[in-house]
Design a protein around this motif. Sequence first.
Motif, mmCIF file in Angstrom:
data_model
loop_
_atom_site.group_PDB
_atom_site.id
_atom_site.type_symbol
_atom_site.label_atom_id
_atom_site.label_comp_id
_atom_site.label_asym_id
_atom_site.label_seq_id
_atom_site.Cartn_x
_atom_site.Cartn_y
_atom_site.Cartn_z
ATOM 1 N N PHE A 180 0.516 -0.564 0.240
ATOM 2 C CA PHE A 180 -0.117 0.138 -0.053
ATOM 3 C C PHE A 180 0.743 0.948 -0.136
ATOM 4 N N THR A 181 1.570 1.457 0.822
ATOM 5 C CA THR A 181 2.644 1.929 0.811
ATOM 6 C C THR A 181 3.767 2.712 -0.683
ATOM 7 N N ARG A 182 4.016 2.201 -1.135
ATOM 8 C CA ARG A 182 4.478 1.526 -1.875
ATOM 9 C C ARG A 182 4.128 2.309 -3.510
ATOM 10 N N ASN A 183 3.063 2.070 -3.002
ATOM 11 C CA ASN A 183 1.507 2.420 -4.006
ATOM 12 C C ASN A 183 0.872 3.698 -3.788
ATOM 13 N N GLY A 184 1.414 4.567 -2.834
ATOM 14 C CA GLY A 184 0.878 5.840 -2.421
ATOM 15 C C GLY A 184 -0.513 5.246 -1.996
ATOM 16 N N GLY A 185 -1.028 4.424 -1.858
ATOM 17 C CA GLY A 185 -1.773 4.178 -0.785
ATOM 18 C C GLY A 185 -2.058 3.932 0.914
ATOM 19 N N ASN A 186 -3.072 3.476 1.171
ATOM 20 C CA ASN A 186 -2.629 3.767 2.547
ATOM 21 C C ASN A 186 -3.463 2.381 3.823
ATOM 22 N N LEU A 187 -3.713 2.194 4.350
ATOM 23 C CA LEU A 187 -4.921 0.924 5.044
ATOM 24 C C LEU A 187 -5.792 1.908 6.135
ATOM 25 N N ALA A 188 -6.612 1.077 6.301
ATOM 26 C CA ALA A 188 -7.703 2.032 6.639
ATOM 27 C C ALA A 188 -7.853 0.953 8.405
#
Length: 253
Positions: A117-125
Motif C-alpha cells: 500500500f505504501t509503495r503505491n501511494g495508498g494507505n490502510l484503514a
Amino acid sequence: MAGHSKWANIKHKKGRADAARGKLFSKLAKDITVAAREGGGDADMNITLRTCIQKAREANMPADNIDRAVKKGTGELGGAALEETLYEGYAQGGVGLLVHVLTDNRNRSASEVRSTFTRNGGNLAESGAVSHMFQRKGQILVDGGDVEEDRLMNIVLEAGAEDMKREGDQFEIITDPVDFSTVCEALEQQGVRPDTASVTMLPDVPLKIDDREQAAGLIRFVEELEDLDDVQNVYGAFDIDDDVLEALSEQDA
C-alpha cells in the motif's frame, strides 16, 4: 453492479498468467483446504469445494496436489493452520480496496500488505472503514455464446438468483451467498458451465475510472497485492471505463 464482470474476467485471465510464475497453485490449494475445512472433503456434497477443484483442474494443477489440499482441510494431513484476515484500505484517489488474506504467519502478511500500500501511494484503514461499501454476493459469469439468454434467465431465477444481466460477451448472474450453491447446481444440471463462479465482495457504488493513467496505476497496484503469496483476493470499489480498459488490454497484448 455494472462493470464487475469485466474486472472479474480480467482477474480470471490474469490467473492463467500467474500459473507460469508458480503462484496460482498455492492460492488454489489454500482455497481447496479452506473449502474442505468448512464444508467437508466430499466434493459431491460440497459445491464450494467442487468449484475450487474444478478451477484447479482447469489450471492443470496435479491431482496429488489437489488431494493433499483436501486432506489438509479435513485434518487427515498435518500442516500449519491458515488464518483468514481482511485488510481494508485506499488506493490513490480514494478508491476503496479490500484484501482477503489466508496466512500461516499474520505478522508477515500484515507487513507485506502494508508495504505494498505504501509503495503505491495508498494507505490502510481501520476495520469497517471500507467494507461497509461492499456487499457479499455470489457472482457467476457465463459465456454469452454458450447458452440462449431466455433459457439461462429461467434456470437461474427459478434457482433463486437475484439478478442476471449481459455484460459485453458474458452474462453476469448475482445471487445471495446462501443461494449460490443452489444456482451453481442448477446450471450444472442443465449442462451450463460458468467461466467463473465465486462468492465475492461487490461494491454498492463503484467509483468510475475514466483516466487511463489512473486506471493503469490502479491495476498495477491490485496486481502487486494479488502477487503476494498470502493474498487470495483483492476487491475494489471501482469500475474502469470500457474504452480505457480496452486500450490498456491492447497495450498489454
